[in-house]
Design an enzyme around this catalytic site. Structure first.
Site, PDB file in Angstrom:
ATOM      1  N   PRO G  10       0.909  -1.203  -0.020  1.00 38.38           N
ATOM      2  CA  PRO G  10       0.255  -0.177   0.125  1.00 38.38           C
ATOM      3  C   PRO G  10       0.889   1.392   0.038  1.00 38.38           C
ATOM      4  O   PRO G  10       1.906   1.267   0.657  1.00 38.38           O
ATOM      5  CB  PRO G  10      -0.924  -0.122   1.332  1.00 38.38           C
ATOM      6  CG  PRO G  10      -0.035  -1.046   2.156  1.00 38.38           C
ATOM      7  CD  PRO G  10       0.641  -1.955   1.319  1.00 38.38           C
ATOM      8  N   ASN G  11       0.167   2.381  -0.699  1.00 39.60           N
ATOM      9  CA  ASN G  11       1.007   3.746  -0.720  1.00 39.60           C
ATOM     10  C   ASN G  11       1.863   3.718  -1.505  1.00 39.60           C
ATOM     11  O   ASN G  11       2.589   4.935  -1.753  1.00 39.60           O
ATOM     12  CB  ASN G  11       1.173   4.134   0.512  1.00 39.60           C
ATOM     13  CG  ASN G  11      -0.419   4.445   1.363  1.00 39.60           C
ATOM     14  OD1 ASN G  11      -1.221   5.095   1.008  1.00 39.60           O
ATOM     15  ND2 ASN G  11      -0.344   3.547   2.674  1.00 39.60           N
ATOM     16  N   ARG G  18       5.792  11.079  -1.908  1.00 42.94           N
ATOM     17  CA  ARG G  18       5.379  10.918  -0.634  1.00 42.94           C
ATOM     18  C   ARG G  18       6.628  11.228   0.164  1.00 42.94           C
ATOM     19  O   ARG G  18       7.746  10.431   0.055  1.00 42.94           O
ATOM     20  CB  ARG G  18       4.933   9.372  -0.679  1.00 42.94           C
ATOM     21  CG  ARG G  18       4.652   9.061   0.725  1.00 42.94           C
ATOM     22  CD  ARG G  18       4.654   7.497   0.537  1.00 42.94           C
ATOM     23  NE  ARG G  18       4.128   7.081   1.967  1.00 42.94           N
ATOM     24  CZ  ARG G  18       4.291   5.755   2.400  1.00 42.94           C
ATOM     25  NH1 ARG G  18       4.686   4.834   1.489  1.00 42.94           N
ATOM     26  NH2 ARG G  18       3.918   5.345   3.611  1.00 42.94           N
ATOM     27  N   TYR G  23      11.559   8.677   1.756  1.00 42.98           N
ATOM     28  CA  TYR G  23      11.698   7.543   0.683  1.00 42.98           C
ATOM     29  C   TYR G  23      12.266   8.216  -0.572  1.00 42.98           C
ATOM     30  O   TYR G  23      12.217   7.591  -1.474  1.00 42.98           O
ATOM     31  CB  TYR G  23      10.205   7.374   0.371  1.00 42.98           C
ATOM     32  CG  TYR G  23       9.333   6.780   1.480  1.00 42.98           C
ATOM     33  CD1 TYR G  23       9.599   5.469   1.774  1.00 42.98           C
ATOM     34  CD2 TYR G  23       8.466   7.588   2.202  1.00 42.98           C
ATOM     35  CE1 TYR G  23       8.947   5.029   3.107  1.00 42.98           C
ATOM     36  CE2 TYR G  23       7.787   7.192   3.260  1.00 42.98           C
ATOM     37  CZ  TYR G  23       7.876   5.826   3.956  1.00 42.98           C
ATOM     38  OH  TYR G  23       7.371   5.484   4.789  1.00 42.98           O
ATOM     39  N   ASN G  74       7.962  -5.547  -1.068  1.00 43.13           N
ATOM     40  CA  ASN G  74       7.848  -4.676  -0.148  1.00 43.13           C
ATOM     41  C   ASN G  74       6.474  -4.372   0.475  1.00 43.13           C
ATOM     42  O   ASN G  74       5.739  -3.836  -0.163  1.00 43.13           O
ATOM     43  CB  ASN G  74       8.410  -3.303  -0.913  1.00 43.13           C
ATOM     44  CG  ASN G  74       8.114  -1.983  -0.066  1.00 43.13           C
ATOM     45  OD1 ASN G  74       7.713  -2.129   1.212  1.00 43.13           O
ATOM     46  ND2 ASN G  74       8.613  -0.900  -0.196  1.00 43.13           N
ATOM     47  N   ALA G  77       2.932  -1.158   4.746  1.00 42.59           N
ATOM     48  CA  ALA G  77       2.409  -0.820   5.992  1.00 42.59           C
ATOM     49  C   ALA G  77       1.853  -2.347   6.614  1.00 42.59           C
ATOM     50  O   ALA G  77       1.764  -2.611   7.734  1.00 42.59           O
ATOM     51  CB  ALA G  77       1.433   0.148   6.049  1.00 42.59           C
ATOM     52  N   GLU G  98      11.901  -9.896   1.716  1.00 41.11           N
ATOM     53  CA  GLU G  98      11.340  -8.900   2.088  1.00 41.11           C
ATOM     54  C   GLU G  98      12.320  -7.554   2.128  1.00 41.11           C
ATOM     55  O   GLU G  98      13.358  -7.520   2.399  1.00 41.11           O
ATOM     56  CB  GLU G  98      10.869  -8.973   3.413  1.00 41.11           C
ATOM     57  CG  GLU G  98      10.132  -7.653   4.147  1.00 41.11           C
ATOM     58  CD  GLU G  98       9.922  -8.024   5.632  1.00 41.11           C
ATOM     59  OE1 GLU G  98       9.807  -9.122   6.098  1.00 41.11           O
ATOM     60  OE2 GLU G  98       9.872  -7.104   6.275  1.00 41.11           O
ATOM     61  N   HIS G 100      12.664  -3.218   1.951  1.00 39.41           N
ATOM     62  CA  HIS G 100      11.960  -1.741   2.535  1.00 39.41           C
ATOM     63  C   HIS G 100      12.908  -0.610   2.052  1.00 39.41           C
ATOM     64  O   HIS G 100      13.969  -0.716   2.154  1.00 39.41           O
ATOM     65  CB  HIS G 100      11.713  -1.919   4.059  1.00 39.41           C
ATOM     66  CG  HIS G 100      11.173  -2.813   4.620  1.00 39.41           C
ATOM     67  ND1 HIS G 100       9.676  -2.464   4.480  1.00 39.41           N
ATOM     68  CD2 HIS G 100      11.187  -4.024   5.271  1.00 39.41           C
ATOM     69  CE1 HIS G 100       9.176  -3.843   5.234  1.00 39.41           C
ATOM     70  NE2 HIS G 100       9.999  -4.425   5.257  1.00 39.41           N
ATOM     71  N   ARG G 107      12.635   3.728  12.733  1.00 39.56           N
ATOM     72  CA  ARG G 107      11.543   4.436  12.558  1.00 39.56           C
ATOM     73  C   ARG G 107      10.625   4.233  13.939  1.00 39.56           C
ATOM     74  O   ARG G 107      11.126   3.948  14.827  1.00 39.56           O
ATOM     75  CB  ARG G 107      10.577   4.448  11.490  1.00 39.56           C
ATOM     76  CG  ARG G 107      11.466   4.738  10.106  1.00 39.56           C
ATOM     77  CD  ARG G 107      10.795   4.550   8.898  1.00 39.56           C
ATOM     78  NE  ARG G 107       9.813   5.545   8.801  1.00 39.56           N
ATOM     79  CZ  ARG G 107       8.693   5.326   7.947  1.00 39.56           C
ATOM     80  NH1 ARG G 107       8.741   4.352   7.104  1.00 39.56           N
ATOM     81  NH2 ARG G 107       7.673   6.087   7.774  1.00 39.56           N
TER      82      ARG G 107
END
Lengths: 147, 147, 147, 147, 147, 147, 147, 147, 147, 147, 147, 147
Positions: G10-11, G18, G23, G74, G77, G98, G100, G107
């Site tokens: 998502p996103n 963004r 990012y 990726n 969230a 995985e 990121h 974070r």
């Protein structure tokens, strides 16, 4: 004739192909057939539905308000995280029996807690495809009590 | 003919007289009769036993190793605290189905966790006296699979 | 001649028949014999007692006040839950050595904590039936220091 | 002839001068002598080593792979914090018996948990310098079982 | 004439011989005599019972349903762990006043929480044998309100 | 020509001899050779260093301030406990890439948390000796961005 | 020729627009192009897919069982909350890496834990768009090992 | 003339070059000079020592037993993790004042807790290099009280 | 003649008008009268004081050092939060009995813990206005023991 | 003319039919009408959207970047679990006011925490359908400040 | 000439009469005199104020904005609970040094955490009345830095 | 004409002078004027009161029972700690709307929880001085519903 919604959550479409040492080799089609057959013997229609989308499961529960007398629900992984499905069960007012193929209380810690169980009539877990038949038996008992 | 131990934990002797809004008005004698009857229909003998003593429940599980094919067990309050009963189940090697009259997942936080469930075949909770009949159904399925 | 109470908690009567990959195949009778024999060599009488009842273990500890110089105690599953046994140890004033067949610190999280250890002289865990012999050795050292 | 590494962690060099109400007045030299003597009686050589450096203890464990049959280890304060020593024990493949002078389960909360115990054969705690002799006894039993 | 069950939990039989700096030197026989005497003055019969067995305490509570108007209960160590006693109190429907000799809120953390208090009328703790007399006073007030 | 410090924490010197089912059979010498070779292809010098001493790793990081452009660091067990190494990374101002042979997120709970990751550029875990090559690739990307 | 599924949660469709300080300014189209290009150089086809719907990501993983040799994922969230995606990875049996963009361990606390990492081959986090290239590199290593 | 050990833990050797917004730009040499000078004015000798090795700090504390009247100690990152240093302080019996340049209670959560503070006379934190002068002042007060 | 301070915390001035299903309809004036009357019968003077200000309650406890032999204190909501009142009780050295109208252990979780109980003689909770009379009875017993 | 997105999460489509004792009997159509009307009076267009799909809500927030000046958002059950919606809000850069019909802080513990609130302008909860009007009022204030 | 507010929280008015084994026998008047004297020597006026009322301490901090250059504050028991005092310190913008007579980090767990320390310049604890003099020394250093 | 109590907790008297980046530059006088003006337009009298004393806020709530129809309350820091104010709200039976200038859910963890919200009608947080106007709007809606 009463109708029962037989609802399956995420990844259950892969049943029989997925980790057979945990879930057995019966497919979802097999299970649906077993439950529909038992339903016929007991005089109820069983309508199966599966989705990997939390929203689609909520939509189906909403829709079932108009035609189902009860729900046998294996929420899969959403069992442990979905407050939205919990609210959907409360909103519809339908009696729901939560079922699980594996014994969730014997697996990882994060599978021990069900967000849905507190708003379901009861929970049956650990008996493979038999959990579904026990679930149908259970929901029929619940409906009988109410009617 | 297979024999099933029907084991009841603390305070279940008061059933029917105790908080009927939670547990219903059926007595333990009634429940035993229902399960024995269903057992006869299904070709198994059902032997009931109740005690308020954790040690007596352990003793009975030990004893049953020599004559029982499986156990339907409502451990009552010991569900949430007894590691000794957990070890007894593991020690005997008998298949055990845990049953509860009320939906333990919908009650106080401290009743959500079962110390026994991880060593039982599965758990059935929330269907009143029907939980026992579902439990007998479940243990018969388990025995059938094994034999 | 000093007398030592050799106390065994729940499920230890099944020893040797129970999960041999965890506890070995020696029976409780074997262990008692070994400890009694070693006791004889060391000039003490060893009196064994086992019960699955928490209350019976408490009763035995109380009784032993009048005749025992020390206790070697494997509290089994009650290790992790029994404040009553903890208070019994404190009440009797007898020196107690806690022993375990398996290494409790290497098993499930809930077996890591002992409610009794803080009121025992010390704890020995993980050496199978040898834990009992080490326990006898330890209690003899304690008694020697005190006398 | 088998050789046993007798390993002592931080601050144990001060033994006998340090908080005698907790640890007694026996010095580390005394303890080493006792354990070496008992080793001789039992036909094994005991090689003592002490360091306040976590890294030096790891180095010594690594080195001992080539000459030791087992380890009696009092890790002192590193018991509760050192994952590196835990990994060192696993890496070497040597059987290790964890010993403590005081009953760590009766002291501050942060001393109750051992990071090392889950990878040791077992743990002995609370018997003063006798803990070491019991530890030697225990490691000899372990070696005997393996050989 | 009303009858009051005076119930004592584990290790209270050793009272007077046990840790007098915590519990004082009065024996259980002394306390029972004091409470019976005060009961006579207030026109109620007081029936004492002590057991180290959780199950026996449950049995006695069940039995008392037919003859007691209320209970003064010092559950000892079971205060902090027994859900079974909690359910027994709920099941019998008898008003129960929980009493403790020592101030449990000033002792170890694990003694601060009572599993029973939420289903008792109230709790009195910290006044030695006077806690029992205050407890009798309190249960009489409760009965008076109800009758 | 840029120089990269290739830093290895405790027990990694035993690599290849240690738990091959977790870490594979490649030795630390093999890994250093692979990374140095890849470094040559990419035009950087790679300087390897291993120690079981937390302090020595800190000293090396301090020293590297004067000659290294970046660090590829497998902190081993110190990953989860060392605030001192965390501060060392922050103090030197060097970009550090944290690498792990095994997937630390799939192992024991206490290995999931890295005290160092929050002050590293990033983390790579789970690819055996390839984690180091990916780590070198990553640090080169970081340096390129900065220069 | 092997095919790799490049899956974005998502996103990530908003990437580049963004929070560029977290990012970077590279768009998802840019990243896909980079990974496809590198794939070509390495002889594999890369098929990208993005969705904001948890269910659609599960559906895609299921579908990929028939044509993909591995997955670079990726999960955005959903990393921290989705047991359903975790089960989907386990069900498909595909190796998953995985990745990121940002260093999730640096974070907010709730981003430190990955529900997926324990069932992935490994995790790469913190290198911006380079995380994806490292992820492709890593999955190629994994496939090579298996084939 | 009394001698005071001025002990500095890990990374403090980089002081003045390290995160000046947190720790200021004064170097460790500067600080040592200031404290030595103040010591001279107050009639005590101040002996500084810094190490990044936990073991070396323990060794130094042990050594100081024979010549120091007290210790001013900035344990750096070991403040929060080292039970070994805590035991070293207890073992030596020397009065120790814990000092910190930055206000540790205003930084990350894991820096709020000091493992050493409970065995130190007191703690001073947040005043930059002045913390050391206040620490010397404090230890002089302590020594004066004792002598 | 002894004097007893009868201290009431926040919101108790509204008693009788406030949530009668929890606290009953007796007013604070009624309660004060009952306690004063009982005091006269027992030969002590009872001086009541109520305030909603934590500081005023502390001031009153300080003042009472010069004239009171003991305190019956219902700290209301400050029970659960006030370390300042706890210190005030310790500072004055007066024996204090903590009383509560409702059974605080049967209410919200945050009312189960008392910050004051560990420094009081004991606690009485759950008997409505009778809690105060029991409290007076209890403090008289305490004073009698001391004098 | 500014446009406001009026976004409704899962189960809100059943409003008015769902648990009226918690949420009242007003339907979602009614609420939308009220907010649109108030929007007209205040010179803004209000565009309502409801979905039970987390992904659809994210998609809509993304889409609204191009035409909305702000968002009034009742995220329903996703409030407490959705990091994906949180990221969506951050990504779009739109000001969002979180509203709830019921007072979420007075309901079950798991509804007290909002994953979204930290990235919203503010939160309004507990005023039934008026929460939406207050939310519109609030977002207009926010827009006014920015423009 | 600068003025310093010397602020004392609850129960400190009883100093010297209260638990001398913890706080010593010096009275608050003595301490104020010592600090005022030292202030004179250093050229600042010291204005003491004590209250048991949290609100009065807040009021005093507000008032001091117009005349004080800094604050030496012993918040007593409010240290651990008062967010209101924390906000008061932030609001006034005055530099505050937190001081404690006893070493709060060596007392009960609930005294380890200071709600105020994160907004103070620093904290000094454990040196009896000397803590105040060190506090004055510290605040003078802070003021000097700022001016 | 209805009267509304506008209640302000600790430190709000400094508003406008205090951390303007968090709370804006409007003073409490300004806010009171705005709310009173809006009240006049809506036909209610608004009576403001501010205190730094928890007890004074409780007293004012008690007093308002006789003349206020509702309360708009910004409890400031007492929001997170005061059970006494919570009980005061429950005791008075007045409807209370909790308001906050800043978005408390976006600040420190300890500001996320409100002890008062569960007994208020609802909560509004994050809109600066507009929170008060929204609060007045909200309380008017509540009163309208009730009358």
């Amino acid at each position: 004739m009463n109708t029962i919604l037989l609802l399956h959550g995420p990844n259950l479409n892969l049943l029989g192909t997925r980790e057979p040492h945990v879930y057995g080799s019966t497919t979802l089609v097999d299970i649906n057939a077993k439950v529909i057959t038992m339903g016929k013997e007991r005089g109820v229609e069983v309508v199966p539905f599966q989705s990997n989308h939390e929203g689609a499961l909520i939509d189906k529960l909403h829709e079932a308000r108009s035609w189902a007398a009860g729900v046998v629900f294996n929420p899969g992984a959403y069992t442990h995280t979905s407050i939205a499905l919990r609210d959907a069960i409360t909103s519809t007012g339908l009696p729901v029996v939560e079922v699980h193929l594996s014994n969730i209380h014997a697996r990882e810690e994060f599978r021990h807690k069900s967000m849905l169980a507190p708003v379901c009539v009861g929970q049956i877990s650990g008996f493979g495809w038999r959990s579904y038949l026990l679930g149908l038996e259970a929901i029929l008992g619940v409906i009988e009590v109410k009617s």
